[in-house]
Motif scaffolding. Structure first.
Motif, PDB file in Angstrom:
ATOM      1  N   TRP A 144      43.259  41.910  47.104  1.00 27.10           N
ATOM      2  CA  TRP A 144      43.321  42.902  46.031  1.00 27.10           C
ATOM      3  C   TRP A 144      43.622  42.240  44.682  1.00 27.10           C
ATOM      4  O   TRP A 144      43.003  42.554  43.669  1.00 27.10           O
ATOM      5  N   ALA A 145      44.584  41.320  44.673  1.00 31.69           N
ATOM      6  CA  ALA A 145      44.972  40.647  43.417  1.00 31.69           C
ATOM      7  C   ALA A 145      43.824  39.806  42.864  1.00 31.69           C
ATOM      8  O   ALA A 145      43.628  39.751  41.655  1.00 31.69           O
ATOM      9  N   HIS A 192      40.608  40.366  43.236  1.00 31.24           N
ATOM     10  CA  HIS A 192      39.502  41.202  42.759  1.00 31.24           C
ATOM     11  C   HIS A 192      39.888  42.088  41.577  1.00 31.24           C
ATOM     12  O   HIS A 192      39.008  42.546  40.855  1.00 31.24           O
ATOM     13  N   SER A 193      41.180  42.335  41.412  1.00 30.40           N
ATOM     14  CA  SER A 193      41.591  43.197  40.298  1.00 30.40           C
ATOM     15  C   SER A 193      41.890  42.405  39.027  1.00 30.40           C
ATOM     16  O   SER A 193      41.987  42.969  37.952  1.00 30.40           O
ATOM     17  N   GLY A 194      42.079  41.105  39.163  1.00 30.83           N
ATOM     18  CA  GLY A 194      42.470  40.303  38.019  1.00 30.83           C
ATOM     19  C   GLY A 194      41.386  39.556  37.453  1.00 30.83           C
ATOM     20  O   GLY A 194      40.602  39.303  36.763  1.00 30.83           O
TER      21      GLY A 194
END
Length: 61
Positions: free
Chosen positions: A56-57, A59-61
């Motif tokens: 998640w980190a 792909h979100s950053g």
């Protein structure tokens, strides 16, 4: 840093699995084997959460 967290989580799960298998093969206490396998399941959950947070980190950053 995130790669290290994933590697540590997986290695901890593998270590507890190994301890449980060694205990069973040596004919150790069934209660100890059961405790180790329950710990392994809990640690697998933690490892999956860590892996999902890392994905998640990334792909979100």
């Amino acid at each position: 840093m995130s790669n290290v967290l994933v590697i540590v989580a997986v290695l901890v799960v593998a270590a507890v699995l190994g301890l449980g298998l060694v205990n069973m093969m040596r004919g150790g206490s069934p209660q100890r084997s059961q405790q180790l396998m329950r710990m392994r399941v809990a640690l697998q959950f933690v490892a999956i959460v860590v892996i999902m947070l890392v994905i998640w980190a990334r792909h979100s950053g």
